[in-house]
Design an enzyme around this catalytic site. Structure first.
Site, PDB file in Angstrom:
ATOM      1  N   ASP A  36      91.933  37.578  41.997  1.00  0.00           N
ATOM      2  CA  ASP A  36      91.953  36.824  40.744  1.00  0.00           C
ATOM      3  C   ASP A  36      91.503  35.377  40.922  1.00  0.00           C
ATOM      4  O   ASP A  36      91.444  34.630  39.960  1.00  0.00           O
ATOM      5  CB  ASP A  36      93.353  36.845  40.122  1.00  0.00           C
ATOM      6  CG  ASP A  36      93.519  38.019  39.179  1.00  0.00           C
ATOM      7  OD1 ASP A  36      92.589  38.825  39.079  1.00  0.00           O
ATOM      8  OD2 ASP A  36      94.582  38.141  38.543  1.00  0.00           O
ATOM      9  N   ASP A 303      54.057  17.427  14.514  1.00  0.00           N
ATOM     10  CA  ASP A 303      54.667  18.539  15.232  1.00  0.00           C
ATOM     11  C   ASP A 303      55.798  19.144  14.430  1.00  0.00           C
ATOM     12  O   ASP A 303      55.912  20.347  14.274  1.00  0.00           O
ATOM     13  CB  ASP A 303      55.255  18.036  16.559  1.00  0.00           C
ATOM     14  CG  ASP A 303      54.193  17.978  17.630  1.00  0.00           C
ATOM     15  OD1 ASP A 303      53.195  18.698  17.484  1.00  0.00           O
ATOM     16  OD2 ASP A 303      54.371  17.213  18.589  1.00  0.00           O
ATOM     17  N   GLY A 438      57.324  30.278  21.248  1.00  0.00           N
ATOM     18  CA  GLY A 438      57.252  31.426  20.358  1.00  0.00           C
ATOM     19  C   GLY A 438      55.891  31.497  19.680  1.00  0.00           C
ATOM     20  O   GLY A 438      55.272  32.554  19.602  1.00  0.00           O
ATOM     21  N   MET A 439      55.388  30.341  19.242  1.00  0.00           N
ATOM     22  CA  MET A 439      54.106  30.276  18.556  1.00  0.00           C
ATOM     23  C   MET A 439      52.970  30.679  19.485  1.00  0.00           C
ATOM     24  O   MET A 439      52.080  31.460  19.133  1.00  0.00           O
ATOM     25  CB  MET A 439      53.900  28.841  18.044  1.00  0.00           C
ATOM     26  CG  MET A 439      52.588  28.609  17.340  1.00  0.00           C
ATOM     27  SD  MET A 439      52.504  29.539  15.817  1.00  0.00           S
ATOM     28  CE  MET A 439      53.524  28.506  14.784  1.00  0.00           C
TER      29      MET A 439
END
Lengths: 515, 503
Positions: A36, A303, A438-439
């Site tokens: 533990d 941007d 992503g783009m």
């Protein structure tokens, strides 16, 4: 019983250990079965801690079950007292000791008589509180213990001296501790912020603080609680006992930081009759917002225009989700489709905070629900914990990590605060980078991907070599990313040894010779 | 076995040491047994440990879950049987495994949940075998978790009836010769499971003829791969029809299938057929056990499994050192050969060649000292191997020492001590005390400390080179082929990584 695959919040004892081991000179003794003490691994690996984690287990095994733990616990406490000479030993119960219902309080009393260190039993119920609640409680318990102890042991005059405010305005920073999300960087940023405001830092607890210095806490003019999860109980206690005001606005994002500074100004003007603080601080806010932080300019730049109306999901602890939601909506013009938290115990406050900023709210500690929500909403980007990062990977959605639970990559060596004015820069980078990636990915797909060079190395030697079916299967079992390397090595080996047929034996022989 | 002289000293300390909880065995066992589901019945503490120690594996929808006990379970307000039934039905619906393994934890022990009692009735009710293993931290350390699971699983292996099978074998051989092509798939697979006679390639060829796409590496669909693996594992165990009859041999211990195949093949070179492994890749393929079956372990932490195989399943245990390092592998093969009345062939050469291949690594470690803090019970075998490599072993910490199951390994350790004229025989410290060990490490200043992750960074910061002991549990380290892998791990901290830049 609950079928669970993963959890956002750890068990109670982890919270206690995080607080206790953040202090200097505090040793925790877990009353737990073998294995533990995994906390030590986490601290040593995630925080890359150079010192031995001051946590040991008083092992509960069959013998202990038969005899009772008293003897062993007391023995282990007194032993630690001699070996390490800590100021305080915290006996930490676990799920196992909760069931044993032994009188741990009594063991602590006995051990305290025999040792020079103070001994405390962490007052947390494993089955009622989670890691964060336990951390909050333990911090308050330790602070209360030392202030009460000091009050009892010193003369009235000394006590008055101790609770006399410092000459210049000063603050305690409460709630910075080990394994917290970017806590140390945040702490540096907060110190800088307070210094800029002409406020001295009185004590920082628990990280790096000594319990023997806790008696100095009341000297500060006010307390700063940067995170909602841990520190508020201590702040309430100090307010009640010593009439210390506290600031519980997280200075995250431009608006959040400004609000935090304005609250400090208000406290200084109203409670301590300082004049002009509001005007001076207002100038500071303008200065920082325009020139130190790039986030305000970024919000107006072309941007950020591209981000307008993008849809995101935010999930994590209450502090970071509330702040991120407000930053995304108010400072970047991004639509938050869902804001959620796993801190079920603080759901009401959370709802109130994000109300009006998000389409929907999700309160759950079940990651499958989060996964389903993300799949349903199909956001352009997700901001969440490591779990959301993995969920997003599955759905091929970009993701930025903004909250615990976290992995080792979220303990960066470089300076990455989330709070204060430098924090706003870091957050802007995080948000923007998540989106552009992503783009970029989207454009790549649209235009047929990267130029691919023909792989020259293939199909040369294979023709002369005959792979048996067994060998082919063995090869197919080797993980993809090394398969080709293995294949080449085996073929090389076969050529060197003038073998024409590649069997499993040849593969193993090749491995043995090449490694 | 030989009696131990004074060479090796045994000690026992306080047991305040760091290791993994035995429930960690689900991490590798659910991967090994492909159609299993592991249900850990415990608390948030167990879950937190598993999710943090398993790391990224967890995100790949593992076949494991927690049955998390809540306050109402602790205070017995819920009916345990009903609760477990609800969860198991859900697992059946979502995953449809061939077996559910219940892992009992400290909490189920303390609450005295009668898992062994509940399992058979629930099994009958829902129709999935339920195997119960008490892998808890009250009784066991780290790798012993696997031992508890395999011991339970040994009871589920089908009974071997020696006479019957040999008859089937005879029959099969005949049929195979007579009409090879008439084996339909079903028949082949059922017969294959019972005995080992026909070469499965027959089946493979049939598939080809019947117009099925020929599986090629790289173009395998998942179902193909599974099917092929099945065929292949059987072909490896059964391929060459016995040149000489020997009693059936079953090996126990969970190894990645590649490593298991490598060991199987080493034995095949000695004309020994492995009739099965405990565990097998699929629950349905558990090996047949019974009187007259010889068994041999591949890992030193499997003493309960060995005991179960001997006492409950009446198998004959071959006491051998473990196939770790060229010396261990050689001794392991030799012992098996001896037990099965097979004369080992070419082992001297094989071992010598293996050692030759290690020379570049041996140069690095010869004369260096090593200290095992104790974590996973592989310590004796590793120390023995490293001693043979020319290292000085200062201390062998070990969680639990079964002197009977490890007798042959200890004897080999002793022999190695004498042959390598190890001036200071190592102390074997059972249930060590980490605090005292660190004091000893500070005094001895070993060249290498093999330790758990809790101590690795702090020791590194104090200028002591360390290697995580956990890695030895997960890396392929068995057999001649993988001797390099062990030394790769051992030498890593001693090679180029010791950067001391000038600022």
């Amino acid at each position: 019983m609950k079928l669970a695959y993963w959890m956002y919040c750890g068990p109670a004892h982890i919270g206690t250990l995080r607080v206790a081991s953040s202090f200097k000179g505090v040793h925790s003794l877990m009353h737990a079965p073998l294995g533990d003490d995994y906390f030590n691994v986490m601290r040593s690996m995630l925080e890359r801690e150079r010192d031995f984690t001051p946590v040991t287990a008083s092992i509960v095994d069959r013998h202990v079950l038969a005899r009772g733990s008293q003897e062993k616990v007391v023995e282990n406490i007194t032993r630690k007292d001699k070996e390490e000479r800590p100021d305080l030993i915290v006996l930490t119960p676990t799920c196992t000791s909760s069931i044993l219902v032994e009188d741990l309080g009594n063991f602590v009393e006995r051990a305290a008589m025999e040792s020079n260190s103070d001994v405390l039993l962490a007052d947390v119920n494993h089955y009622r509180v989670n890691e964060l609640q336990a951390a909050d409680r333990t911090l308050e318990q330790i602070v209360r213990f030392y202030l009460e102890k000091t009050k009892k042991n010193v003369s009235g005059e000394e006590w008055q001296n101790l609770i006399t405010k410092t000459e210049k305005p000063s603050a305690n920073i409460i709630g910075i501790f080990t394994l917290g999300f970017h806590n140390f960087h945040d702490c540096s940023e907060l110190k800088r912020l307070l210094t800029n405001l002409g406020i001295e830092v009185n004590e920082i607890i628990p990280e790096g603080g000594k319990v023997t210095n806790l008696k100095n806490l009341p000297k500060a003019w006010f307390n700063l609680i940067p995170y909602r999860e841990v520190g508020l109980m201590t702040a309430y206690y100090l307010e009640k006992e010593f009439q210390m005001p506290y600031v519980d606005i997280t200075p995250m994002g431009l608006a959040g930081t400004a609000a935090c500074i304005r609250r400090i100004a208000k406290i200084l003007e109203e409670n301590f009759n300082l004049q002009n603080k509001k005007t001076v601080y207002e100038d500071y806010i303008q200065q920082q917002t325009k020139f130190v932080s790039q986030a305000a300019w970024f919000a107006r730049s072309i941007d950020c225009q591209n981000l307008t109306g993008k849809k995101v999901v935010v999930f994590g602890d209450v502090t970071h989700v509330v702040c991120m939601t407000k930053i995304l909506v108010c400072e970047m013009g991004i639509r938050v489709a869902c804001a959620g938290t796993y801190c079920k115990h603080d759901a009401d406050w959370f709802r109130e905070q994000v109300w009006g900023f998000t389409d929907e709210v999700l309160i759950t500690d079940d990651h499958t629900q989060v996964s389903e929500m993300i799949a349903r909403i199909e956001p352009d980007c997700v901001f969440g914990t490591q779990m959301e990062r993995h969920i997003s990977k599955k759905w091929e959605i970009p993701c930025g990590v903004i909250s615990a639970p976290i992995h080792i990559q979220n303990f960066p060596l470089g300076y990455r605060p989330f709070l204060g004015y430098e924090g706003t820069n870091q957050i802007a980078d995080l948000v923007y980078n998540s989106f552009t990636l992503g783009m970029e990915d989207h454009l790549l797909k649209l235009f047929g991907g990267h130029d691919t060079k023909l792989n020259i190395n293939t199909n040369e030697k294979e023709n002369s070599l005959n792979w048996t079916v067994e060998a082919q299967q063995e090869l197919s079992r080797i993980p993809g990313f090394v398969r080709n390397k293995v294949k080449r090595n085996v073929q090389k080996y076969a050529e060197q040894n003038h073998l024409t047929e590649i069997t499993v034996e040849v593969m193993y022989a090749a491995k043995e010779s090449i490694g | 076995m030989s009696t131990l002289t004074e060479t090796v000293k045994f000690e026992c300390e306080t047991g305040n040491y760091h290791t993994f909880c035995p429930i960690s065995c689900v991490a590798w066992l659910y991967q090994k047994i492909e159609d299993s589901f592991f249900l850990v019945i415990g608390t948030k503490t167990c879950g937190y440990f598993l999710q943090n120690s398993l790391g990224v594996m967890l995100f790949a929808e593992p076949r494991y879950a927690m049955a998390e006990l809540e306050e109402a379970d602790i205070s017995a307000q819920f009916n345990d049987y009903k609760e477990l039934k609800r969860l198991c039905l859900q697992i059946q619906q979502d995953r449809n495994p061939s077996v559910i393994v219940w892992i009992g934890t400290c909490t189920t022990e303390l609450l005295k949940l009668d898992l062994e009692g509940m399992a058979p009735s629930l099994e009958a009710e829902i129709g999935i075998p339920i195997v119960v293993a008490r892998a808890n931290g009250l009784d066991y350390a780290f790798t012993q978790g696997e031992d508890t699971v395999l011991a339970s699983m040994a009871n589920r292996c089908p009974e071997k009836n020696l006479q019957n099978t040999s008859q089937i074998q005879e029959q099969l051989k005949k049929t195979e010769v007579e009409n090879k092509t008439f084996f339909d798939e079903k028949m082949t697979s059922t017969l294959l499971n019972k005995s080992g006679a026909p070469t499965p390639l027959v089946k493979f060829k049939n598939l080809k003829k019947s117009g099925d796409p020929t599986p090629l590496p790289g173009s395998l669909s998942p179902s193909d791969v599974k099917e092929n693996q099945k065929i292949e594992s059987q072909s490896l165990t059964n391929n060459k029809i016995l040149k000489k009859e020997h009693p059936p041999l079953v090996l126990f211990g969970s190894l990645p299938s590649i490593v298991a195949n490598q060991l199987t093949m080493e034995l095949r070179h000695q004309n020994i057929t492995v009739s099965g492994w405990l565990p097998s890749n699929r629950y349905g393929d558990l090996p047949e056990l019974g009187e007259g079956v010889f068994v041999c372990g591949v890992n030193p932490f499997l003493s309960r499994t060995a005991m179960t195989l001997m006492r409950r399943r009446k198998c004959k245990l071959i006491g051998a050192p473990f196939p770790i390092g060229p010396d261990g592998t050689r001794a392991w093969i030799e012992k098996i050969c001896n037990a099965l009345n097979v004369v080992p062939q070419g082992l001297d050469e094989r071992e010598a060649k293996n050692w030759q291949g290690l020379e570049d690594y041996l140069k690095i470690i010869r004369g260096k000292s090593v200290f095992f803090m104790g974590d996973n019970i592989l310590e004796i075998s590793l120390a023995r191997f490293l001693m043979r490599c020319g290292m000085t072993v200062l201390e062998i910490g070990i969680p639990y020492m079964d002197k009977r199951f490890q007798a042959a390994e200890l004897a080999l350790l002793e022999e190695t001590c004498q042959q390598m004229s190890h001036s200071n025989p190592p102390r074997i410290v059972e249930r060590p005390d980490n605090h005292s060990q660190i004091n000893r490490i500070r005094a001895l200043l070993p060249d290498l400390v093999i330790t758990g992750m809790a101590h690795a960074n702090p020791l590194q910061a104090r200028g002591i080179k360390t290697k995580w002991s956990t890695e030895f549990t997960f890396a392929p380290i068995h057999g001649f082929v993988n001797a390099r892998a062990i030394l790769e791990l051992v030498t890593r901290p001693l090679r180029g990584t010791s950067v001391s830049p000038v600022y």
